[in-house]
Design an enzyme around this catalytic site. Structure first.
Site, short mmCIF file in Angstrom:
data_model
loop_
_atom_site.label_atom_id
_atom_site.label_comp_id
_atom_site.label_asym_id
_atom_site.label_seq_id
_atom_site.Cartn_x
_atom_site.Cartn_y
_atom_site.Cartn_z
N GLU A 113 -44.31 59.63 -3.24
CA GLU A 113 -44.05 60.31 -4.50
C GLU A 113 -45.18 61.24 -4.94
O GLU A 113 -44.92 62.30 -5.50
CB GLU A 113 -43.78 59.28 -5.61
CG GLU A 113 -42.51 58.46 -5.42
CD GLU A 113 -41.25 59.30 -5.51
OE1 GLU A 113 -41.27 60.37 -6.16
OE2 GLU A 113 -40.22 58.89 -4.92
N SER A 487 -10.32 4.49 -13.34
CA SER A 487 -11.06 3.23 -13.53
C SER A 487 -12.48 3.42 -14.04
O SER A 487 -13.13 2.43 -14.39
CB SER A 487 -11.09 2.45 -12.22
OG SER A 487 -9.79 2.03 -11.86
#
Length: 798
Positions: A113, A487
């Site tokens: 850059e 159960s």
């Protein structure tokens, strides 16, 4: 004089007067032109300066947005040990300090850059002139010649349009930024603000999105690939176009080599390194999708849209190790069940062209419609026979399967397989690795599963998995699924029975029980067990063997109405658990979270604690906004059953875990485990609810649209393996626990009794065993109650 002796004379050329003055005049004219041009240039520069000073400078925005940088930071969700498990917001953003950015990431950015970033004053004139020449050559604005400082100016203040005015603004803002901030501050802003595709802003966020890593953990090859994103973040990121991202990465590595940031060996190693991009659904180290979604809903309810932009950080009660164990337990348990019930065939079929490029495109297009599901990868079949299968998953590398890897789908590879079942070239199948790391054929399960684990001391949620895969099904089975508990509800009936004088030694007749059509108002009800009746057996054995007839007679004795109100203390909704005898078989409705909270009462000595998930919330600056203040058993949590009742129930449930239907839990080699299996009518739901003193966990399997899981499937085969797998990890290094009997418990002949309900002093010795005791009168009274149930009893049971 002779001619040779005559003097030689030379005539001067004749010039008119005008010619003698022409040359000075031309010189004066050239000088005038030069002076005029200089004057014009000075005037132009003056006009530009005036234009900039009068019109542009006053319009330059203040730098508050930079000096007080407040980005739209998403909501982040962490485990209790600070592992990121969720992120919500339009912008994925992680703000990182300059010192925490690895040098290799900074070098990669500067290389591509702005290699002269630390040398220029905001504008690189060499770069600008190069851009001007390129623009003139091409007849349009093709290069920007911008520096990192100019990019910061553009990203924060300006548009991306390529006009002279905008460029002039950009230059002026760059100078202003350079005057106000240091170079390191400018680079930090750039690396936190720049857009890098996939909704990721800043390199810290991009590292997490693309590689599933903290920025500090990335290497040279990954840093170079990230550095290539700013130019075309949406089109050329490694998710959308890996090939272009790779080309850009190699160019950046070459630039780093030219600038002497790296040496030749580092360059070659980085170029050759395989880059693995994480799937979008797997960017976090721990799967906590359901936990994160619960937090998101809570924060949105309070802060609305601000929840996604103000950088709130939420720390949950979830432990990352427990959460990972829970996720793996549910995945494995669900897939094990699914494999027990056979291969259903490929998910799709793709016509593969002969041309190699067209074929690859067809494969890519097909796999986009069948995303990977965790470790279950979608793949297209390239070769198929009964002995070998070659498939291509989404990463592009072909995988060969043979031997045991094909057993699950052997029928689908036979010559006489039906069209629906057959695996052929172009079939879309699922593959994953088995426990030995070998590839095998698998399939996406149709059944669902869930796991919830809480700390019984204070209700803190330690792990939560609301389904097989959150991305495919947002429905949270832990909190939203109302299912019959089967159960697993019996312990609450027996806990109520202890308060009515029954004890583990009470004899209850395990014999056929029947209600006539006249009594039910509908049809005869004949509840049964999976094994033969044993006659009078103890309450302990009845629970240990999960005897339905014992539970029904016990409930009949204490009355459904009493049991309903008693169970409500544990957090069960009375409206969803009507006061009928079918309650003994768990025919009502609970959520897994409710069930876990109910079992926590037995685990913590009788206290009801409230489940909670969010430990604290902080803002983007780290300021604490809220912190949970849970109730704690033995301190400020309300007691709902006596210490003696909880101790006896713990003993009964330990019998189930050691000698009863949950005896497989002995594989954990612990004697402090307690719990209860549960299987509803026609095996529609499979459960296990159990605990150790420090952890309660409930596991469940079932179909979203209720249907039988199979005539040979029970809670012990369905849900208990998930529980064992989870507890094996959750209880690692947790010492064995043994509680001493509390003062309100009496031990007589090796059995437990509430101290105020001992033999000869309130203890009920038998129920429906022919012995004359208070149960006879109770049975007669309850017959009328049963008659009032009438039409709803059988319906609820079914």
């Amino acid at each position: 004089m002779p001619p040779s002796s005559r003097p030689v004379t030379y005539k001067m050329p004749h010039h008119p007067a005008s010619s003698r003055t022409a040359q000075p005049r031309r010189q004066a004219g050239f000088l005038a032109i030069i002076v005029g041009l200089l004057a014009a240039l000075i005037a132009l520069v003056g006009l530009i300066i005036a234009y900039v000073g009068v019109l542009l400078v006053p319009k330059l925005p203040p730098l508050d947005v930079l000096t007080n940088f407040q980005p739209k930071v998403p909501l982040r969700v962490y485990t209790a040990d600070h592992v990121l498990i969720g992120e919500f917001g339009e912008e994925r953003r992680s703000v990182v300090k300059f010192a925490d950015i690895p040098p290799v990431m900074k070098q990669a950015i500067l290389a591509i850059e702005d290699s002269r970033f630390y040398e220029h004053g905001g504008v690189d004139y060499v770069g600008v002139m190069r851009a001007v020449v390129a623009d003139v050559t091409h007849g349009s604005a093709t290069q920007g010649g911008g520096t990192i400082t100019m990019q910061v100016a553009r990203n924060f203040f300006l548009t991306r349009e390529k006009t002279a005015t905008r460029k002039l603004y950009e230059v002026m803002m760059a100078y202003k930024i350079e005057h106000a901030l240091t170079k390191d501050q400018i680079l930090e802003l750039y690396m936190n603000q720049v857009y890098l595709g996939q909704r990721a802003y800043g390199f810290a966020s991009a590292s997490r999105v693309y590689f599933g890593k903290d920025l500090r953990q990335i290497d040279l090859a990954q840093a170079a690939m990230l550095a290539g994103l700013p130019k075309a973040p949406s089109a050329n990121n490694p998710v959308n176009n890996f090939k272009r991202a790779k080309i850009r990465q190699e160019y950046i590595l070459k630039r780093m080599l030219e600038l002497n940031y790296i040496n030749q060996a580092q360059y070659q190693a980085a170029v050759a390194e395989p880059i693995r991009v994480v799937a979008s659904s797997n960017q976090f180290a721990v799967h906590g999708e359901y936990v994160a979604e619960m937090v998101r809903q809570t924060l949105y309810a309070q802060y609305k849209d601000d929840a996604y932009t103000h950088g709130y950080e939420v720390t949950t009660t979830v432990n990352s190790v427990d959460q990972d164990a829970a996720y793996k337990a549910v995945r494995t348990g669900v897939m094990d069940y699914d494999r027990r019930h056979g291969y259903r065939g490929p998910e799709g079929l793709v016509q593969l062209p002969e041309n190699a490029d067209d074929r690859q495109q067809a494969i890519d297009d097909a796999l986009e419609q069948y995303p990977d599901n965790g470790d279950l990868l979608a793949a297209v079949v390239l070769e198929a026979s009964s002995k070998k299968l070659v498939v291509q998953p989404s990463d592009g590398d072909a995988v060969a399967l043979s031997g045991d890897g094909l057993k699950f789908a052997a029928r689908a590879l036979s010559a006489n397989a039906s069209p629906k079942l057959r695996i052929q070239i172009g079939s879309v199948v699922r593959i994953n690795k088995d426990a030995k790391g070998q590839w095998q054929i698998n399939q996406l399960p149709q059944v669902e599963g869930a796991l919830i684990a809480i700390a019984p001391e204070n209700g803190a949620i330690r792990a939560l998995v609301g389904g097989f895969e959150a991305d495919g099904n947002k429905f949270n089975h832990v909190t939203q699924a109302w299912r019959q508990p089967g159960s697993t509800f019996k312990p609450f009936i027996y806990s109520a029975a202890l308060e009515k004088g029954l004890a583990p030694a009470t004899l209850v007749n395990d014999a056929p029980f029947s209600l006539t059509a006249e009594q039910t108002g509908n049809q005869q009800w004949d509840p049964k067990d999976d094994d033969q009746p044993e006659g009078p057996i103890t309450l302990r054995r009845g629970l240990q063997k999960s005897k339905n007839l014992v539970a029904i007679r016990t409930l009949n004795y204490i009355t459904p109405q009493y049991a309903q109100q008693y169970a409500a203390q544990f957090g069960f909704d009375p409206a969803k658990n009507p006061a009928y005898l079918t309650m003994a078989l768990g025919a009502g409705a609970v959520t897994p979270l409710q069930l876990a909270n109910g079992y926590a009462v037995f685990a913590n000595g009788g206290y009801r604690v409230a489940p909670w998930l969010i430990a604290q919330v902080s803002d983007a600056r780290g300021t604490l906004i809220s912190q949970a203040k849970p109730t704690v058993a033995g301190k400020d949590a309300p007691r709902i059953i006596s210490a003696g009742n909880a101790f006896i129930m713990d003993s009964l449930l330990q019998s189930v875990a050691q000698h009863g239907t949950a005896a497989n839990s002995n594989s954990l080699k612990r004697t402090d485990l307690a719990g209860k299996t549960g299987t509803t009518n026609d095996a529609v739901d499979g459960w296990f609810a159990g605990y150790q003193h420090t952890m309660v966990a409930v596991t469940w399997l079932g179909y979203d649209q209720p249907r039988s899981l199979g005539s040979r499937e029970f809670g012990a085969q369905l849900a208990l393996p998930l529980w064992i797998s989870f507890m094996d990890k959750a209880l690692h290094n947790v010492p064995m626990y043994q509680a001493a009997p509390p003062d309100d418990v009496a031990v007589i002949d090796g059995e437990l009794y509430l101290a105020d309900k001992t033999p000869g002093n309130g203890f009920v010795a038998g129920v429906d065993v022919g012995a004359p005791d208070a149960s006879d009168a109770s049975d007669a009274a309850n017959a009328s109650d049963v008659a009032e149930d009438r039409s709803k009893i059988l319906d609820l049971f079914k």
